[in-house]
Design a protein around this motif. Structure first.
Motif, short mmCIF file in Angstrom:
data_model
loop_
_atom_site.label_atom_id
_atom_site.label_comp_id
_atom_site.label_asym_id
_atom_site.label_seq_id
_atom_site.Cartn_x
_atom_site.Cartn_y
_atom_site.Cartn_z
N VAL A 143 -5.36 -8.32 13.37
CA VAL A 143 -6.39 -7.39 12.92
C VAL A 143 -6.67 -7.61 11.44
O VAL A 143 -5.79 -7.99 10.68
CB VAL A 143 -5.97 -5.91 13.18
N ALA A 144 -7.92 -7.38 11.06
CA ALA A 144 -8.33 -7.45 9.65
C ALA A 144 -9.45 -6.44 9.44
O ALA A 144 -10.17 -6.07 10.37
CB ALA A 144 -8.82 -8.85 9.29
N ASP A 145 -9.59 -6.00 8.20
CA ASP A 145 -10.68 -5.11 7.84
C ASP A 145 -11.97 -5.92 7.75
O ASP A 145 -11.94 -7.08 7.33
CB ASP A 145 -10.37 -4.44 6.49
N ASP A 146 -13.09 -5.34 8.16
CA ASP A 146 -14.37 -6.04 8.12
C ASP A 146 -15.20 -5.53 6.94
O ASP A 146 -16.35 -5.15 7.11
CB ASP A 146 -15.11 -5.84 9.45
N THR A 165 -9.05 -0.30 6.53
CA THR A 165 -8.40 -0.25 7.83
C THR A 165 -6.91 -0.10 7.60
O THR A 165 -6.33 -0.81 6.78
CB THR A 165 -8.68 -1.54 8.63
N PHE A 166 -6.30 0.83 8.32
CA PHE A 166 -4.88 1.09 8.18
C PHE A 166 -4.15 0.65 9.44
O PHE A 166 -4.61 0.90 10.55
CB PHE A 166 -4.62 2.59 7.96
N LEU A 167 -3.02 -0.03 9.27
CA LEU A 167 -2.15 -0.40 10.37
C LEU A 167 -0.82 0.29 10.14
O LEU A 167 -0.16 0.04 9.12
CB LEU A 167 -1.96 -1.91 10.45
N ALA A 168 -0.46 1.19 11.04
CA ALA A 168 0.77 1.99 10.93
C ALA A 168 0.83 2.72 9.59
O ALA A 168 1.88 2.78 8.94
CB ALA A 168 2.00 1.11 11.13
N GLY A 169 -0.30 3.23 9.16
CA GLY A 169 -0.37 4.02 7.92
C GLY A 169 -0.44 3.20 6.64
O GLY A 169 -0.52 3.75 5.55
N GLU A 170 -0.46 1.88 6.75
CA GLU A 170 -0.51 1.01 5.56
C GLU A 170 -1.88 0.34 5.47
O GLU A 170 -2.36 -0.27 6.44
CB GLU A 170 0.58 -0.06 5.67
N LEU A 171 -2.51 0.46 4.31
CA LEU A 171 -3.84 -0.09 4.10
C LEU A 171 -3.79 -1.61 4.07
O LEU A 171 -2.98 -2.21 3.36
CB LEU A 171 -4.42 0.43 2.78
N LEU A 172 -4.67 -2.25 4.85
CA LEU A 172 -4.77 -3.71 4.83
C LEU A 172 -5.56 -4.14 3.59
O LEU A 172 -6.59 -3.55 3.27
CB LEU A 172 -5.47 -4.22 6.08
#
Length: 182
Positions: free
Chosen positions: A129-132, A138-145
């Motif tokens: 996954v990546a932010d577009d 975009t957060f993955l498990a509460g961590e900002l990408l």
């Protein structure tokens, strides 16, 4: 239950599974519905599985799925993931995206995140996954990408796009007969 969207006013019109099964049993493939919001008449055609569409489905087999968690902005939704790039964004009738999430969440962009499905050297599928380039990230498990950062997903991972939570699964979704407007 399926939801059909009016092309004129973008109102969701529910279509019950029983009605679809009745049409299929009777051999009919056409249905006419009036939009309750704008009174626009929709002429629909059920697309029944055939040899040609079965071949196309074999090429686009679901390899995983995401579940959009119900919240104040929208209802629970399931979307299949396919090999390649899967763009996720807020549904808008003027903007095309691979996974159009129906939500009124103003913090979710029309093009918010990307899930890329690739096959590794061992033949196992990898989901990343990546932010577009969204406004809120975009957060993955509460961590900002970070911008342009790709992270691998594990089953059960929670993505947060704006105020909308999404749960990832590497299990495929079964396909349903689709409805298209004629």
């Amino acid at each position: 239950m399926k939801k059909i969207f009016c092309p004129k006013c973008d109102t969701a019109i529910p279509l019950r599974r029983e009605r679809i099964e009745e049409l299929q049993a009777s051999g009919e493939d056409r249905l006419s519905i009036i939009c309750p919001q704008c009174t626009h008449q929709l002429n629909l055609r059920l697309r029944l599985p055939s040899a040609k569409s079965t071949k196309r489905q074999e090429q686009r087999t679901s390899v995983g799925h995401i579940i959009v968690v119900e919240n104040v902005f929208g209802y629970k939704q399931l979307f299949p993931l396919y090999v390649g790039v899967n763009a996720i964004g807020r549904r808008n009738k003027d903007t095309a995206t691979d996974i159009p999430v129906i939500t009124s969440d103003p913090s979710m962009d029309r093009h918010h995140a990307i899930i890329k499905v690739t096959e590794g050297r061992t033949g196992k599928l990898r989901f990343a996954v990546a932010d577009d380039d969204s406004r809120v990230g975009t957060f993955l498990a509460g961590e900002l990408l970070a911008p342009k950062e790709w992270r691998y997903l594990q089953p059960g991972d929670v993505l947060t796009l704006g105020a909308t939570s999404i749960i990832f699964s590497d299990e495929p979704l079964p396909e349903d007969p689709t409805i298209e407007e004629s």
